[in-house]
Design a protein around this motif. Structure first.
Motif, short mmCIF file in Angstrom:
data_model
loop_
_atom_site.label_atom_id
_atom_site.label_comp_id
_atom_site.label_asym_id
_atom_site.label_seq_id
_atom_site.Cartn_x
_atom_site.Cartn_y
_atom_site.Cartn_z
N SER A 1 0.78 -1.54 -0.05
CA SER A 1 -0.08 0.04 0.10
C SER A 1 0.77 1.34 0.05
O SER A 1 1.97 1.15 0.74
N VAL A 2 0.38 2.41 -0.64
CA VAL A 2 1.22 3.73 -0.87
C VAL A 2 0.45 4.79 -0.59
O VAL A 2 -0.78 4.78 -0.91
N THR A 3 1.20 5.66 0.09
CA THR A 3 0.42 6.84 0.49
C THR A 3 1.33 7.94 0.31
O THR A 3 2.52 7.99 0.49
N GLN A 4 0.67 9.35 -0.23
CA GLN A 4 1.32 10.41 -0.48
C GLN A 4 0.36 11.43 -0.33
O GLN A 4 -0.78 11.35 -0.57
N GLU A 7 6.89 13.60 -0.54
CA GLU A 7 7.15 12.48 0.28
C GLU A 7 6.29 11.48 0.02
O GLU A 7 5.09 11.42 -0.37
N CYS A 8 6.56 10.23 -0.08
CA CYS A 8 5.80 8.94 -0.31
C CYS A 8 6.25 7.95 0.83
O CYS A 8 7.50 7.67 0.95
N THR A 9 5.01 7.36 1.29
CA THR A 9 5.46 6.26 2.20
C THR A 9 4.51 4.81 2.00
O THR A 9 3.47 5.07 1.13
N PHE A 10 5.12 3.95 2.23
CA PHE A 10 4.59 2.41 1.83
C PHE A 10 4.70 1.55 2.96
O PHE A 10 5.50 1.57 3.90
N SER A 11 3.81 0.80 2.58
CA SER A 11 3.80 -0.51 3.79
C SER A 11 3.75 -1.79 3.05
O SER A 11 3.06 -1.77 1.96
N GLU A 59 -2.28 7.65 -5.11
CA GLU A 59 -3.16 8.27 -5.53
C GLU A 59 -2.62 9.48 -6.34
O GLU A 59 -3.54 10.30 -7.08
N GLY A 60 -1.51 10.20 -6.11
CA GLY A 60 -1.12 11.32 -6.62
C GLY A 60 -0.87 12.69 -5.96
O GLY A 60 -1.83 12.54 -5.26
#
Length: 243
Positions: A31-34, A50-54, A137-138
């Protein structure tokens, strides 16, 4: 907005195809969050997204990060593991995969850099699995053309405002002091005039009281007629002279 939505729909199959080749499967899930929105002005020399993922159930193997750009023109692949497709040092990718973080820095910011930046993460597995490769989601980056006031200008304006406030306060204090200094002689003069007026009023009242008292005394004690008294005196003298 419709054009942007259509562009994202066109971009998704391209992203999926690229991630399909660099990512792979198992029961791995990513999963990616930005951030959805980021706004800067032209005073910024660079801006970082910034971009974080799990990941869950993914093997401990090298993870691949990718960046895609969707602007006013056709969507394009921006940065791959081997580098970014642009002029030198325009984009800088930093990876902290152990902390599940990656970032994209846009250098020499201009108004043309306003676009949607999409972060993609692919986990390395042995089999193809759609959930092992995901995109955020961009982030919509908006670069304002009009320059805002810099911090130096804001500090200068604040200092000028403080000095102006002190100047106005000083003028008000001086005016109050001068007004009080001018009012003292005027008050003393008014006090003397009031005392003289009171003294004059007392004297007039005293004279009026004396006049009333004199009239009342004359009214209650009438004086004898001078002619009669003179006649009586002369008769008394004639009587004394006669033998």
């Amino acid at each position: 907005m419709e054009a942007t939505h259509e562009g994202q729909l066109l971009l998704q199959p391209v992203i999926s195809l690229i991630l399909l080749h660099v990512g792979a499967v198992g029961a791995c899930s990513v999963s990616v969050t930005q951030p959805q929105y980021l706004e800067v002005d032209l005073t910024h020399k660079a801006v970082t997204i910034e971009c974080t993922f799990s990941m869950s159930n993914c093997p401990r193997r090298p993870t691949v990060s990718l960046w895609f750009l969707h602007g006013t023109q056709q969507p394009k692949n921006l940065c791959f593991p081997h580098g970014c497709r642009s002029e030198a040092d325009k984009y800088t990718v930093r990876e902290a995969l152990a902390q599940n973080q990656v970032s994209l820095t846009v250098n020499r910011v201009t108004s043309n850099d306003s676009a949607i930046y999409i972060c993609g993460i692919a986990a390395a597995t042995d089999a193809l699995e759609p959930r092992a490769r995901q995109t955020g989601e961009g982030t919509m980056l908006v670069v304002r053309e009009s320059k805002l006031l810099s911090r130096e200008v804001q500090s200068l304006l604040t200092a000028l405002l403080v000095l102006l406030s002190v100047y106005i306060a000083g003028i008000c204090i001086i005016f109050i002091i001068l007004s009080k200094a001018k009012s003292h002689p005027l008050r003393n003069r008014e006090t003397k005039e009031d005392a003289q007026k009171k003294k004059s009023a007392r004297r007039i009242f005293h004279e009026i009281a004396q006049e009333l008292y004199h009239k009342r005394y004359v009214a209650t004690n009438p004086q004898p007629d001078k002619d009669n008294s003179t006649y009586e005196n002369q008769s008394a003298l004639s009587n004394r002279k006669s033998p």
